[in-house]
Design a protein around this motif. Sequence first.
Motif, mmCIF file in Angstrom:
data_model
loop_
_atom_site.group_PDB
_atom_site.id
_atom_site.type_symbol
_atom_site.label_atom_id
_atom_site.label_comp_id
_atom_site.label_asym_id
_atom_site.label_seq_id
_atom_site.Cartn_x
_atom_site.Cartn_y
_atom_site.Cartn_z
ATOM 1 N N ILE A 1 -43.204 27.605 50.753
ATOM 2 C CA ILE A 1 -44.534 28.185 50.958
ATOM 3 C C ILE A 1 -44.962 27.887 52.394
ATOM 4 O O ILE A 1 -45.103 26.728 52.788
ATOM 5 C CB ILE A 1 -45.562 27.581 49.980
ATOM 6 C CG1 ILE A 1 -45.105 27.778 48.535
ATOM 7 C CG2 ILE A 1 -46.934 28.213 50.196
ATOM 8 C CD1 ILE A 1 -45.953 27.034 47.523
ATOM 9 N N LYS B 1 -39.841 23.276 48.048
ATOM 10 C CA LYS B 1 -39.515 22.864 46.676
ATOM 11 C C LYS B 1 -37.998 22.928 46.509
ATOM 12 O O LYS B 1 -37.403 23.992 46.680
ATOM 13 C CB LYS B 1 -40.209 23.786 45.660
ATOM 14 C CG LYS B 1 -40.020 23.350 44.220
ATOM 15 C CD LYS B 1 -40.980 24.094 43.289
ATOM 16 C CE LYS B 1 -40.479 25.449 42.895
ATOM 17 N NZ LYS B 1 -41.296 26.058 41.805
ATOM 18 N N LYS C 1 -45.098 35.466 39.277
ATOM 19 C CA LYS C 1 -45.507 34.067 39.460
ATOM 20 C C LYS C 1 -44.816 33.455 40.680
ATOM 21 O O LYS C 1 -45.474 32.847 41.532
ATOM 22 C CB LYS C 1 -45.171 33.267 38.200
ATOM 23 C CG LYS C 1 -45.502 31.777 38.292
ATOM 24 C CD LYS C 1 -45.158 31.083 36.980
ATOM 25 C CE LYS C 1 -45.439 29.580 37.041
ATOM 26 N NZ LYS C 1 -44.564 28.885 38.004
ATOM 27 N N ASP C 2 -43.502 33.613 40.771
ATOM 28 C CA ASP C 2 -42.760 33.050 41.897
ATOM 29 C C ASP C 2 -43.120 33.747 43.207
ATOM 30 O O ASP C 2 -43.180 33.110 44.268
ATOM 31 C CB ASP C 2 -41.257 33.157 41.660
ATOM 32 C CG ASP C 2 -40.770 32.191 40.587
ATOM 33 O OD1 ASP C 2 -41.517 31.251 40.251
ATOM 34 O OD2 ASP C 2 -39.654 32.388 40.065
ATOM 35 N N ARG D 1 -46.010 35.107 43.938
ATOM 36 C CA ARG D 1 -47.332 34.606 44.349
ATOM 37 C C ARG D 1 -47.211 33.228 44.999
ATOM 38 O O ARG D 1 -47.876 32.944 45.999
ATOM 39 C CB ARG D 1 -48.273 34.541 43.147
ATOM 40 C CG ARG D 1 -48.853 35.892 42.723
ATOM 41 C CD ARG D 1 -49.925 35.700 41.669
ATOM 42 N NE ARG D 1 -50.570 36.944 41.292
ATOM 43 C CZ ARG D 1 -51.573 37.519 41.957
ATOM 44 N NH1 ARG D 1 -52.029 36.938 43.070
ATOM 45 N NH2 ARG D 1 -52.112 38.635 41.539
ATOM 46 N N GLU D 2 -46.366 32.385 44.443
ATOM 47 C CA GLU D 2 -46.175 31.054 45.024
ATOM 48 C C GLU D 2 -45.579 31.162 46.424
ATOM 49 O O GLU D 2 -46.048 30.519 47.365
ATOM 50 C CB GLU D 2 -45.265 30.208 44.128
ATOM 51 C CG GLU D 2 -45.939 29.718 42.852
ATOM 52 C CD GLU D 2 -45.042 28.780 42.066
ATOM 53 O OE1 GLU D 2 -43.895 28.529 42.518
ATOM 54 O OE2 GLU D 2 -45.463 28.290 41.004
ATOM 55 N N ASP E 1 -48.020 32.435 48.905
ATOM 56 C CA ASP E 1 -49.243 31.626 48.925
ATOM 57 C C ASP E 1 -50.467 32.468 48.519
ATOM 58 O O ASP E 1 -51.517 32.420 49.166
ATOM 59 C CB ASP E 1 -49.446 31.017 50.320
ATOM 60 C CG ASP E 1 -50.458 29.873 50.317
ATOM 61 O OD1 ASP E 1 -50.672 29.272 49.247
ATOM 62 O OD2 ASP E 1 -51.036 29.594 51.385
ATOM 63 N N VAL F 1 -51.479 32.555 45.060
ATOM 64 C CA VAL F 1 -51.778 32.188 43.675
ATOM 65 C C VAL F 1 -53.266 32.360 43.377
ATOM 66 O O VAL F 1 -53.655 32.796 42.284
ATOM 67 C CB VAL F 1 -51.335 30.736 43.390
ATOM 68 C CG1 VAL F 1 -51.794 30.291 41.999
ATOM 69 C CG2 VAL F 1 -49.815 30.604 43.511
#
Length: 374
Positions: free
Chosen positions: A19, A86, A187-188, A190-191, A194, A196
């Motif tokens: 991110i 991550k 979901k991924d 959006r992560e 950045d 979310v």
Amino acid sequence: MDELQIRKVAEHNDLITSIAKMDKTPLKIFELAVSHIDTKEPPKDNVIYLSKRELFSFFDVSDSNKHSRFKEAVEKMQKQAHFKIKINKKKGFDFESIVPIPTVKWNDYDDKVFIRFNPDIMPYLIELETKFTQYAISDIMDLNSKYAIVLYKWLCMNYNQSEYYMVNGKRNQQQLDEYQNPIISVKDLREMTDTVEEYKAIKDFSIWVLNRPLEEITKNTHFNVTYEKIKKGRSIESIQFHIVKKENWKDENYKRNDAQAQLTEEQKQAQNQVNYAVAVANPFTMKLISASLLYATDIANQDKILELAESVYPIYDKLVKELGEGALETHLDYVRRKMVDYSNEKKNIVKYLSVSATQYLSSRLSMKQMKKED
């Protein structure tokens, strides 16, 4: 600008999927700085020097406030910019938060800008034996949004694997197609972008994180990219991208002739296989199949598919950009109805499709211009 056109950036895939907690300007400064790193001879003390002239050229800055704008960008980068990385481990995920460039020095009497990278970011920039992605810094140069840069790097990460495995033969056709048509959960995505807590409505998310960035990528980089939404029930669960690499784009032009001259026959065949796979995966190929203008025998004909990619698909690409997807579908339906006796009279399908598309585009653009003048 010639050196910029041929320079590459290489980053570990964990950094590609991290991110980027920064806006587009700090991110572009970081990318430009990384393009100066020689992974075979890493910079001493993690220091590289940028040229002010190159920086201003990279950002297309020519006004009288360029020095103050550069200072503001650097200050913002050092105060706000960091990567949240991550890393997938056997026991779970490890997380790192790294300010990539803690030190920048310059003066008002020479061209050099001193850049010192954070030692913690260096493994993601120089230890690149496996799981890394390389791309052209000239592609990043013309992207004007953070989301476009983030998406472009992720698309490169996937597409480059298809090219690599196409040549070494360690993946089957389905796996190669998956690299060229990668899927990521919302979901991924959006992560990674950045977002979310932003663009909660899928319509807004589509406009700002998908549509506009992909328009930038298609216009300014090696790739033509489209996407489709994958639903689970009534919700949009994932996004599937469709990536097609353009021929003869920017930095490839500089070395194309010399590289072609030095290729062995085996290498030429391998390259043709790559180009053929890209052409087959092109969305226009599926449109021609759906319109009953291509058949299984045509798909198996490598020369014919490569000719379509070179002579016809660029016209279709322009047609869609100028007139929209609906105009192309209308055109293909018209061509299908006119080609009842295609097998007997239209043996040169590539030439026929090229001429008909050119004529259709020309006539529609003329009508469009006449309406504007009215």
